[in-house]
Scaffold this motif. Structure first.
Motif, PDB file in Angstrom:
ATOM      1  N   GLY A 106      -1.008  -7.601  -0.190  1.00  0.00           N
ATOM      2  CA  GLY A 106      -0.964  -8.470   0.979  1.00  0.00           C
ATOM      3  C   GLY A 106       0.360  -9.210   1.088  1.00  0.00           C
ATOM      4  O   GLY A 106       0.923  -9.334   2.181  1.00  0.00           O
ATOM      5  N   GLN A 107       0.861  -9.696  -0.044  1.00  0.00           N
ATOM      6  CA  GLN A 107       2.147 -10.406  -0.040  1.00  0.00           C
ATOM      7  C   GLN A 107       3.314  -9.454   0.243  1.00  0.00           C
ATOM      8  O   GLN A 107       4.256  -9.823   0.944  1.00  0.00           O
ATOM      9  N   LEU A 108       3.243  -8.230  -0.284  1.00  0.00           N
ATOM     10  CA  LEU A 108       4.292  -7.248  -0.001  1.00  0.00           C
ATOM     11  C   LEU A 108       4.309  -6.884   1.477  1.00  0.00           C
ATOM     12  O   LEU A 108       5.370  -6.735   2.075  1.00  0.00           O
ATOM     13  N   ALA A 109       3.127  -6.765   2.083  1.00  0.00           N
ATOM     14  CA  ALA A 109       3.045  -6.454   3.513  1.00  0.00           C
ATOM     15  C   ALA A 109       3.579  -7.612   4.356  1.00  0.00           C
ATOM     16  O   ALA A 109       4.221  -7.406   5.381  1.00  0.00           O
ATOM     17  N   LYS A 110       3.323  -8.843   3.909  1.00  0.00           N
ATOM     18  CA  LYS A 110       3.743 -10.025   4.650  1.00  0.00           C
ATOM     19  C   LYS A 110       5.243 -10.297   4.487  1.00  0.00           C
ATOM     20  O   LYS A 110       5.935 -10.595   5.456  1.00  0.00           O
ATOM     21  N   CYS A 111       5.743 -10.180   3.282  1.00  0.00           N
ATOM     22  CA  CYS A 111       7.131 -10.550   2.997  1.00  0.00           C
ATOM     23  C   CYS A 111       8.097  -9.359   2.972  1.00  0.00           C
ATOM     24  O   CYS A 111       9.302  -9.556   3.071  1.00  0.00           O
ATOM     25  N   GLY A 112       7.563  -8.175   2.842  1.00  0.00           N
ATOM     26  CA  GLY A 112       8.422  -7.002   2.710  1.00  0.00           C
ATOM     27  C   GLY A 112       8.715  -6.338   4.040  1.00  0.00           C
ATOM     28  O   GLY A 112       8.505  -6.897   5.107  1.00  0.00           O
ATOM     29  N   ARG A 113       9.221  -5.131   3.954  1.00  0.00           N
ATOM     30  CA  ARG A 113       9.560  -4.328   5.122  1.00  0.00           C
ATOM     31  C   ARG A 113       8.516  -3.251   5.317  1.00  0.00           C
ATOM     32  O   ARG A 113       7.898  -2.787   4.367  1.00  0.00           O
ATOM     33  N   THR A 114       8.364  -2.829   6.559  1.00  0.00           N
ATOM     34  CA  THR A 114       7.513  -1.675   6.833  1.00  0.00           C
ATOM     35  C   THR A 114       8.357  -0.435   6.600  1.00  0.00           C
ATOM     36  O   THR A 114       9.404  -0.254   7.219  1.00  0.00           O
ATOM     37  N   CYS A 115       7.924   0.401   5.681  1.00  0.00           N
ATOM     38  CA  CYS A 115       8.671   1.590   5.293  1.00  0.00           C
ATOM     39  C   CYS A 115       7.777   2.811   5.454  1.00  0.00           C
ATOM     40  O   CYS A 115       6.560   2.695   5.459  1.00  0.00           O
ATOM     41  N   THR A 116       8.401   3.969   5.577  1.00  0.00           N
ATOM     42  CA  THR A 116       7.638   5.207   5.673  1.00  0.00           C
ATOM     43  C   THR A 116       8.072   6.171   4.576  1.00  0.00           C
ATOM     44  O   THR A 116       9.239   6.193   4.173  1.00  0.00           O
ATOM     45  N   ILE A 117       7.111   6.947   4.130  1.00  0.00           N
ATOM     46  CA  ILE A 117       7.376   8.009   3.168  1.00  0.00           C
ATOM     47  C   ILE A 117       6.958   9.311   3.836  1.00  0.00           C
ATOM     48  O   ILE A 117       5.788   9.490   4.188  1.00  0.00           O
ATOM     49  N   THR A 118       7.921  10.193   4.044  1.00  0.00           N
ATOM     50  CA  THR A 118       7.640  11.509   4.613  1.00  0.00           C
ATOM     51  C   THR A 118       7.654  12.497   3.459  1.00  0.00           C
ATOM     52  O   THR A 118       8.700  12.753   2.853  1.00  0.00           O
ATOM     53  N   LYS A 119       6.468  13.024   3.159  1.00  0.00           N
ATOM     54  CA  LYS A 119       6.343  13.937   2.026  1.00  0.00           C
ATOM     55  C   LYS A 119       6.783  15.344   2.424  1.00  0.00           C
ATOM     56  O   LYS A 119       6.874  15.675   3.597  1.00  0.00           O
TER      57      LYS A 119
END
Length: 121
Positions: free
Chosen positions: A11-24
């Motif tokens: 929850g804290q990573l989602a709130k304070c971090g960046r939205t990132c994507t992983i394309t497998k």
């Protein structure tokens, strides 16, 4: 006593971090909230050789901290991590455990430089 703070950390990573994507490599895309931070050039940040037969190599590395729900230890160099329009691949990855429970994942990302196809233009 079993300690599991992975939901709070996620929850804290989602709130304070960046939205990132992983394309497998198989084409699936996963979105994750993570904190990434550039590792400045210093002796301890040399995870790979900086010289090649053709000359110098780029050494732009970033630290990654992500939620327990996204297992980065299974990713390969063919899996692309993207944040803020920049693309990366994982050089190192590890689980952070308390007891036997994964709390979050940490890793080292290397920035991918996309070559210019028209080098003589």
């Amino acid at each position: 006593m079993k300690i599991d703070m992975s939901d709070i950390i996620a929850g804290q990573l989602a709130k304070c971090g960046r939205t990132c994507t992983i394309t497998k490599a198989d084409g699936t895309v996963e979105t994750v909230g993570a904190v990434i931070q550039q590792v400045w050039r210093r002796l301890k940040s040399k995870f790979e050789s900086t010289t090649t037969r053709l000359g110098g190599a780029y050494t732009d590395y970033y630290l990654y901290y992500g939620p327990a729900g996204c297992d980065i230890t299974q990713l390969t160099q063919a899996d692309i991590f993207e944040s803020d329009g920049k693309k990366f691949y994982f050089v190192r990855s590890d689980r952070v455990l308390v007891g036997d429970t994964v709390q979050f994942y940490s890793g080292v990302l290397k920035l991918i430089y996309e070559g210019d196809s028209d080098v003589f233009g």
